[in-house]
Design an enzyme around this catalytic site. Structure first.
Site, PDB file in Angstrom:
ATOM      1  CB  THR A   1      77.197  18.021  56.086  1.00 24.74           C
ATOM      2  OG1 THR A   1      77.309  19.038  57.084  1.00 24.74           O
ATOM      3  CG2 THR A   1      78.140  18.338  54.959  1.00 24.74           C
TER       4      THR A   1
ATOM      5  CG  HIS B   1      83.850  23.349  61.697  1.00 24.97           C
ATOM      6  ND1 HIS B   1      84.061  22.041  61.338  1.00 24.97           N
ATOM      7  CD2 HIS B   1      82.639  23.677  61.198  1.00 24.97           C
ATOM      8  CE1 HIS B   1      83.010  21.596  60.647  1.00 24.97           C
ATOM      9  NE2 HIS B   1      82.138  22.581  60.551  1.00 24.97           N
TER      10      HIS B   1
ATOM     11  CB  ALA C   1      72.643  33.139  55.884  1.00 25.32           C
TER      12      ALA C   1
ATOM     13  N   PRO D   1      80.073  30.273  59.978  1.00 24.27           N
ATOM     14  CG  PRO D   1      81.687  31.925  59.625  1.00 24.27           C
ATOM     15  CD  PRO D   1      80.237  31.608  59.403  1.00 24.27           C
TER      16      PRO D   1
ATOM     17  NE  ARG E   1      84.171  28.526  56.334  1.00 20.55           N
ATOM     18  CZ  ARG E   1      84.786  27.605  55.647  1.00 20.55           C
ATOM     19  NH1 ARG E   1      85.767  27.923  54.850  1.00 20.55           N
ATOM     20  NH2 ARG E   1      84.443  26.348  55.765  1.00 20.55           N
TER      21      ARG E   1
ATOM     22  CG  ASP F   1      62.666  27.741  61.718  1.00 22.60           C
ATOM     23  OD1 ASP F   1      63.731  27.180  61.406  1.00 22.60           O
ATOM     24  OD2 ASP F   1      62.128  28.607  60.992  1.00 22.60           O
TER      25      ASP F   1
ATOM     26  CB  SER G   1      83.388  12.056  64.160  1.00 21.00           C
ATOM     27  OG  SER G   1      82.688  10.915  63.740  1.00 21.00           O
ATOM     28  NE  ARG G   2      82.695  15.428  57.882  1.00 21.66           N
ATOM     29  CZ  ARG G   2      82.253  16.678  57.770  1.00 21.66           C
ATOM     30  NH1 ARG G   2      83.049  17.694  58.082  1.00 21.66           N
ATOM     31  NH2 ARG G   2      81.033  16.926  57.364  1.00 21.66           N
TER      32      ARG G   2
ATOM     33  CG  ASP H   1      85.859  19.238  61.492  1.00 27.46           C
ATOM     34  OD1 ASP H   1      85.983  19.769  60.388  1.00 27.46           O
ATOM     35  OD2 ASP H   1      85.087  19.647  62.368  1.00 27.46           O
TER      36      ASP H   1
ATOM     37  CB  SER I   1      69.933  39.943  67.539  1.00 29.74           C
ATOM     38  OG  SER I   1      69.648  38.876  66.666  1.00 29.74           O
TER      39      SER I   1
END
Length: 319
Positions: free
Chosen positions: A236, A181, A86, A127, A94, A40, A156-157, A154, A107
């Site tokens: 999440t 997604h 971000a 996204p 979005r 990071d 799994s949900r 998704d 990059s």
């Protein structure tokens, strides 16, 4: 007797926000990786997360954890998971998010592959479909070497909600969410299997549990799940951490596991030149062949609409 060659099981996590941290934690607890490298730009944050994870090493399978604000820490990885980018702010579209994160992917991807030419790179940054497409375009990698986490979470949900209604363990439920997604994703009800019974025929005490109304409600809940969680806790992170660890295991273990990951499509259902999720074989080389599950007419139309939506975003970003 020849000594077995030690298999490379190094996993790097790029971006140590709440998602990157959850992925590292899930990998550590599940024993997914041989070693973890965290990267990071915020040196203090990486150092703190490395310390915190290392302090639990007595309680988990052995795993060496390093971290740095120097990208070279990721060198010679087998898998690199990218969560950097971000975050969506309240009131931000979005698309605005897409522009910043697409530039980051363009990059970053060549640099990551320069340090780990053989690595499979998995994008989790949202996204995710557009970011994955931009990442793939930015390098000359083997097909499927760079892909996105797509609709694994998704799906799994989706399975969880179906299992809850059927009063069965989630392992008995098979079903996929495909496409973007995001808001245009499609639930493939026509191929859902609940303990081997098609959803449309599944009964409890003589009652059909998955009529049109409950199907619509479950599909809407899957799409809205993230919004609900973000409203309550800001992001999440735990379930995406676990689902990412699952993808990593499929790669490192060469499992040939079918997962709905996001890849640049090359003709399945007549879709080209856009990254979206379809059931895909994941193994050591990354994302392999796409399985063309039989779709109902409505599902096919929905999937193609999802592709059109994503294509429009790519075009607006000049991809």
């Amino acid at each position: 007797m020849a000594m077995p060659v030690e298999q490379n099981a190094k996993v790097s996590v790029v971006g140590m926000g709440s998602v990157g941290t959850a992925i590292a934690y899930a990998c550590l607890i599940r024993g997914s990786a041989g070693s973890l490298a965290l990267y990071d730009v915020n040196a203090g944050k990486v150092r703190a997360e490395v310390l915190d994870l290392n302090h639990g090493s007595q309680f988990v399978p052995h795993c060496r954890i390093t971290g740095s604000d120097d990208i070279a820490v990721t060198a010679r990885s087998a898998v690199v998971v990218v969560t950097a980018g971000a975050k969506q702010n309240p009131g931000q579209s979005r698309l605005e998010l897409a522009a910043a994160n697409v530039a980051m992917a363009q990059s970053l991807t060549p640099k990551l592959l320069a340090h780990s030419p053989e690595a499979v790179i998995v994008f989790v940054t949202n996204p995710v479909d557009v970011v994955t497409f931009a990442a793939v375009q930015s390098v000359d990698a083997a097909p499927g070497q760079v892909f996105g986490s797509g609709t694994v979470l998704d799906s799994s949900r989706f399975r969880y909600l179906i299992a809850e209604r059927a009063d069965l363990a989630v392992g008995n439920v098979h079903g996929f969410i495909v496409g973007e997604h995001g808001d245009s994703e499609i639930s493939l009800w026509s191929s859902v299997s609940i303990g081997g019974v098609p959803a449309a025929k599944f009964r409890r005490d003589g009652v059909f549990l998955f009529d049109e109304d409950s199907r619509r409600r479950i599909s809407a809940d899957v799409v809205n799940a993230a919004y609900e969680i973000i409203a309550g806790k800001g992001a999440t992170n735990l379930a995406i951490g676990l689902s990412s660890a699952r993808i990593i295991e499929a790669i490192l273990g060469n499992q040939h596991r079918v997962l709905p990951v996001s890849t640049v499509q090359a003709g399945a259902y007549g879709i080209f030149g856009v990254a979206l999720s379809l059931p895909t074989v994941v193994s050591a080389g990354g994302a392999g062949r796409v399985l063309e599950v039989s779709l109902s007419e409505t599902e096919l139309v929905g999937l193609q609409a999802s592709a059109t939506t994503l294509r429009a975003v790519e075009d607006s970003l000049g991809l």
